[in-house]
Design a protein around this motif. Structure first.
Motif, short mmCIF file in Angstrom:
data_model
loop_
_atom_site.label_atom_id
_atom_site.label_comp_id
_atom_site.label_asym_id
_atom_site.label_seq_id
_atom_site.Cartn_x
_atom_site.Cartn_y
_atom_site.Cartn_z
N GLN A 23 0.82 -1.21 0.00
CA GLN A 23 0.00 0.00 0.00
C GLN A 23 0.86 1.27 0.00
O GLN A 23 0.34 2.37 0.16
N HIS A 24 2.16 1.09 -0.16
CA HIS A 24 3.11 2.20 -0.29
C HIS A 24 3.13 3.11 0.94
O HIS A 24 3.19 4.34 0.82
N GLN A 25 3.07 2.49 2.11
CA GLN A 25 3.19 3.23 3.36
C GLN A 25 4.63 3.12 3.88
O GLN A 25 5.42 2.31 3.39
N ASN A 26 4.95 3.92 4.89
CA ASN A 26 6.29 3.93 5.46
C ASN A 26 6.28 3.40 6.89
O ASN A 26 5.21 3.27 7.51
N LEU A 27 7.45 3.11 7.41
CA LEU A 27 7.60 2.63 8.78
C LEU A 27 8.78 3.35 9.42
O LEU A 27 9.87 3.40 8.85
N VAL A 28 8.56 3.91 10.60
CA VAL A 28 9.59 4.63 11.33
C VAL A 28 9.83 3.94 12.67
O VAL A 28 8.91 3.79 13.47
N LEU A 29 11.08 3.53 12.91
CA LEU A 29 11.46 2.88 14.16
C LEU A 29 12.44 3.78 14.90
O LEU A 29 13.50 4.11 14.37
N THR A 30 12.07 4.22 16.09
CA THR A 30 12.96 5.07 16.88
C THR A 30 13.22 4.43 18.24
O THR A 30 12.46 3.60 18.71
N GLY A 31 14.30 4.86 18.86
CA GLY A 31 14.66 4.32 20.17
C GLY A 31 16.15 4.44 20.41
O GLY A 31 16.93 4.73 19.49
N ALA A 32 16.55 4.22 21.65
CA ALA A 32 17.95 4.34 22.03
C ALA A 32 18.80 3.26 21.37
O ALA A 32 18.28 2.24 20.90
N THR A 33 20.09 3.48 21.33
CA THR A 33 21.00 2.51 20.75
C THR A 33 20.90 1.17 21.49
O THR A 33 20.76 1.14 22.71
N ASP A 39 7.02 15.62 5.17
CA ASP A 39 5.69 15.34 4.62
C ASP A 39 5.71 14.04 3.84
O ASP A 39 4.77 13.24 3.91
N ARG A 40 6.79 13.79 3.12
CA ARG A 40 6.91 12.58 2.30
C ARG A 40 7.18 11.34 3.15
O ARG A 40 6.83 10.23 2.77
N VAL A 41 7.81 11.53 4.30
CA VAL A 41 8.16 10.39 5.16
C VAL A 41 7.05 10.05 6.14
O VAL A 41 6.66 8.89 6.29
N LEU A 42 6.51 11.07 6.83
CA LEU A 42 5.64 10.82 7.96
C LEU A 42 4.15 10.83 7.64
O LEU A 42 3.33 10.38 8.46
N HIS A 43 3.80 11.32 6.45
CA HIS A 43 2.36 11.44 6.13
C HIS A 43 1.65 10.09 6.17
O HIS A 43 0.56 9.97 6.72
N ALA A 44 2.26 9.08 5.59
CA ALA A 44 1.65 7.74 5.58
C ALA A 44 2.62 6.76 6.22
O ALA A 44 3.14 5.86 5.57
N ALA A 45 2.88 6.96 7.51
CA ALA A 45 3.89 6.14 8.19
C ALA A 45 3.35 5.52 9.47
O ALA A 45 2.59 6.14 10.22
N HIS A 46 3.74 4.27 9.70
CA HIS A 46 3.55 3.63 10.99
C HIS A 46 4.75 4.01 11.85
O HIS A 46 5.89 3.92 11.40
N LYS A 47 4.49 4.43 13.08
CA LYS A 47 5.58 4.87 13.96
C LYS A 47 5.66 3.96 15.18
O LYS A 47 4.66 3.73 15.86
N ILE A 48 6.85 3.44 15.43
CA ILE A 48 7.08 2.58 16.59
C ILE A 48 8.26 3.13 17.37
O ILE A 48 9.37 3.24 16.83
N ALA A 49 8.02 3.47 18.62
CA ALA A 49 9.08 3.96 19.50
C ALA A 49 9.47 2.80 20.43
O ALA A 49 8.72 2.45 21.34
N LEU A 50 10.64 2.22 20.19
CA LEU A 50 11.11 1.11 21.01
C LEU A 50 11.64 1.63 22.33
O LEU A 50 12.26 2.69 22.40
N SER A 51 11.40 0.88 23.39
CA SER A 51 11.90 1.26 24.71
C SER A 51 12.47 0.03 25.40
O SER A 51 12.64 -1.02 24.78
N GLY A 52 12.76 0.15 26.68
CA GLY A 52 13.33 -0.97 27.41
C GLY A 52 14.84 -0.90 27.45
O GLY A 52 15.47 -0.04 26.82
#
Length: 253
Positions: free
Chosen positions: A99-109, A222-235
């Motif tokens: 479906q041409h969506q994006n995925l963003v994974l953020t979190g500490a090293t 706008d091109r990255v986040l408009h249609a993006a799933h965002k996951i913030a990893l923790s722990g």
């Protein structure tokens, strides 16, 4: 003699899977009791499987995944990572890529961003989708070289054709104006037609300041986040040893 001649013609027709299956049928006396339709279906199935396996191997090789053994079936949900199992199962189907969506994974090293990104890339390859993994600083370096040797346009076309582009380590190093322009070019070619997966230690709400150019930052985000799933990893970092035993390196990132 007839068998050898038939197999030779199958190889000439580029049907190696079928040729191998035919040879196995002749060696298995029990298969002689099967009807023609059943035996033919077995030959066709083997050729199909051979081609699918070959294509998957080629896609995995071209993807250049940093953690080649990472797979969605091995995702760790404990240690306070706050991963939603239902969401990960959904992402594992790769429908978001189709479906041409994006995925963003953020979190500490050390929280597993790179490993998780590679697991998604692995899943995409297994489903016949093209993937390319690249560290973002390395991509900018390659694009600078491409400007110099005249291959920039060709490189953009190749990136634009890739179903899933994985940009690892986004936000680690300052960007030049040329880097920002190139990034916009890469992402603009993918909007509505391809998917991008980004991993970053930097939370997405800080990306605008990181890009350090209000106009280009608006366009890029706008091109990255408009249609993006965002996951913030923790722990805790997965690099920390557990009971004195270090976890597998392919689980880190």
């Amino acid at each position: 003699m007839l068998l050898e001649q038939t197999m030779s013609r199958m190889h000439a027709l580029r049907l190696p899977g079928m040729a191998q299956a035919l040879e196995e049928q002749y060696r298995n006396a029990a298969i002689a009791d099967l009807g023609f339709d059943e035996r033919l279906a077995m030959l066709v199935d083997r050729e199909h499987s051979w081609r699918e396996n070959r294509r998957m191997s080629r896609l995995l090789q071209m993807a250049k995944l940093k953690s080649s053994q990472a797979c969605v079936e091995d995702i760790q949900y404990g240690q306070g990572r706050q991963l939603d199992k239902s969401l990960m199962a959904q992402l594992g189907t790769c429908q978001w890529i189709r479906q041409h969506q994006n995925l963003v994974l953020t979190g500490a090293t050390g929280c597993g961003k790179t490993w998780l990104a590679c697991a998604m890339g692995n899943a995409a390859c297994r489903q016949g989708l093209s993937v390319l993994y690249v560290r973002t600083p390395r991509l900018f370096e390659e694009l600078r070289i491409a400007h110099g040797d005249g291959s920039f346009g060709k490189r953009l076309v190749a990136l634009a054709k890739t179903d899933l582009l994985i940009l690892d380590d986004w936000g680690l190093a300052p960007l030049t104006q040329s880097d920002r322009n190139d990034l916009l070019e890469v992402l603009d070619d993918r909007v509505g037609s391809r998917s991008t997966l980004i991993t970053s230690q930097l939370p997405s709400e800080h990306w605008h300041a990181y890009l350090d150019d209000p106009t280009l930052a608006d366009a890029i985000l706008d091109r990255v986040l408009h249609a993006a799933h965002k996951i913030a990893l923790s722990g805790e970092s997965l690099r920390k040893s557990v009971n004195g035993v270090s976890p597998k390196r392919d689980r880190l990132g």
